[in-house]
Design a protein around this motif. Structure first.
Motif, short mmCIF file in Angstrom:
data_model
loop_
_atom_site.label_atom_id
_atom_site.label_comp_id
_atom_site.label_asym_id
_atom_site.label_seq_id
_atom_site.Cartn_x
_atom_site.Cartn_y
_atom_site.Cartn_z
N PHE A 171 0.84 -1.20 0.00
CA PHE A 171 0.00 0.00 0.00
C PHE A 171 0.88 1.25 0.00
CE2 PHE A 171 -2.65 3.15 2.26
CZ PHE A 171 -3.80 3.10 1.47
N GLU A 205 -2.42 6.76 5.65
CA GLU A 205 -2.88 6.37 6.99
C GLU A 205 -3.38 7.58 7.76
OE1 GLU A 205 -1.35 3.84 10.91
OE2 GLU A 205 0.10 4.54 9.41
N ALA A 241 -8.49 -0.85 8.41
CA ALA A 241 -7.98 -1.49 7.19
C ALA A 241 -6.82 -0.70 6.62
CB ALA A 241 -9.10 -1.62 6.16
N THR A 242 -6.94 0.62 6.62
CA THR A 242 -5.87 1.47 6.09
C THR A 242 -4.63 1.37 6.95
OG1 THR A 242 -7.50 3.01 5.19
CG2 THR A 242 -5.25 3.82 5.41
N ALA A 250 -3.00 -2.01 6.22
CA ALA A 250 -2.41 -2.01 4.88
C ALA A 250 -1.19 -1.10 4.82
CB ALA A 250 -3.46 -1.56 3.85
N ARG A 261 -6.30 -3.37 0.97
CA ARG A 261 -7.09 -2.54 1.87
C ARG A 261 -8.59 -2.70 1.60
NH1 ARG A 261 -7.10 4.02 2.28
NH2 ARG A 261 -7.94 3.81 0.18
N ARG A 305 -3.83 -1.42 -2.44
CA ARG A 305 -5.20 -0.90 -2.42
C ARG A 305 -6.20 -2.05 -2.52
NH1 ARG A 305 -5.45 4.33 -2.09
NH2 ARG A 305 -3.74 5.64 -2.85
#
Length: 362
Positions: free
Chosen positions: A156, A218, A177-178, A181, A165, A162
């Protein structure tokens, strides 16, 4: 991105070349010319240009899919490490982000398929291709396959990251999730730098870019997570000092020194918002024009925010305008505050320290 020039525009998206791409192209061409002669140099330059045509088509795969979900892309920038499509925003639904992320690599799959069909190249032949002695079509075929494989690495914010994520966000919240990732992406970034030290220096730049891009993504996700429940009134600085367009710069300097503000709304004679004057423009104006210059000659254009506007939307508006702050109006059009990026950053730090903090400022 600065230091880039527009070379075309397709369907509302500017295609821009970063100056490092031009330097890279000249360096490769000159080096090949000195070592192998003019014909070899021309062949290399043409090959690189075709590779970046494939990269551009890859980016327009993302752009076309994003457009299907109502997301515009103002520009795509080409640099030696690849292309960057600057989408106005990422899709809100995980399945949409998944489709946007996959659209780019699928373009390279399609290009590889066309090359295989058009030049009669089979999958068994690909593994036997000697890149140095291959035809132009064979080299482009290999490059597109490599672009697919490389972009699908789950680092990511690369395409594979992506995709990761989006899949994670289907089972957990977008911020979590971000964050996960991004951590995985930064791990791959260190790996790229390590491999680049021994094999290919370009991977060092790719790794550094991925690391900081992942951190930025993030942070953006963290902001969206806490700001989604807030309005402009919750984050604005109320009761700002207001300047008139005909005020002298000396009065603006006095206001700067006597208040905590760094940005000042400017109103016309009828009381309507005419612009914004920030500290940097004030100092430059003082140096270049003196204390007797009118504030109205130094202010920038303003796009006022509304007090009940969602904070995420307002922040995007400020960011797209390249501003540090913007004036806030109430439902009657009266100036009631200023929303600044600095204040939003402070709120984010507070939310990180104490998640769920209830901001009551407006």
């Amino acid at each position: 991105m600065g230091w880039s020039l527009t070379i075309g525009r397709i369907a509302g998206t500017d295609i821009r070349l970063h100056f490092t791409f031009l330097l890279f192209l000249v360096w490769i061409g000159v080096t090949d010319y000195l070592v192998r002669g003019a014909a070899a140099a021309l062949d290399t330059v043409v090959f690189i240009l075709l590779v970046f045509l494939c990269v551009t088509l890859h980016e327009f795969g993302h752009i076309a899919m994003a457009r299907r979900f109502g997301i515009r892309t103002p520009q795509v920038i080409l640099s030696p490490i690849g292309g960057i499509a600057s989408l106005e925003r990422m899709p809100e639904k995980p399945v949409q982000e998944l489709l946007v992320a996959l659209a780019g690599p699928l373009v390279n799959v399609a290009i590889a398929g066309v090359l295989m069909a058009g030049f009669g190249l089979g999958t068994s032949q690909m593994t036997a291709i000697d890149f140095d002695n291959a035809t132009l079509a064979e080299r482009l075929l290999l490059v597109n396959v490599m672009l697919v494989l490389f972009n699908m690495v789950p680092a990511f914010p690369m395409d594979g990251g992506r995709v990761l994520r989006a899949l994670l966000a289907m089972n957990m919240g977008a911020p979590r999730a971000t964050a996960l990732a991004a951590r995985i992406g930064q791990g791959f970034a260190f790996l790229f730098v390590l491999v680049g030290l021994f094999y290919n220096p370009i991977l060092i730049f790719v790794g550094v870019f991925i690391y900081f891009a992942a951190a930025s993504e993030e942070q953006t996700a963290a902001f969206t997570g806490f700001a989604s429940r807030l309005r402009v009134r919750d984050a604005m600085e109320p009761s700002p000092v207001v300047l008139a367009a005909e005020d002298l710069l000396s009065a603006a300097v006095d206001a700067l020194l006597s208040s905590p503000q760094k940005e000042f709304p400017v109103v016309s004679q009828n009381g309507q918002v005419a612009g914004m004057l920030d500290r940097d423009a004030m100092i430059i104006g003082l140096r270049d024009h003196g204390a007797m210059a009118a504030v109205g000659t130094l202010m920038r254009a303003s796009e006022p925010l509304l007090i009940d506007q969602p904070l995420v939307e307002a922040f995007d508006q400020i960011r797209r305008a390249g501003a540090k702050a913007e004036v806030v109006l109430d439902t009657t059009g009266a100036i009631v505050g200023i929303l600044s990026q600095e204040n939003i950053a402070e709120m984010l730090m507070i939310d990180n320290a104490r998640p769920g903090w209830r901001f009551r400022r407006g």
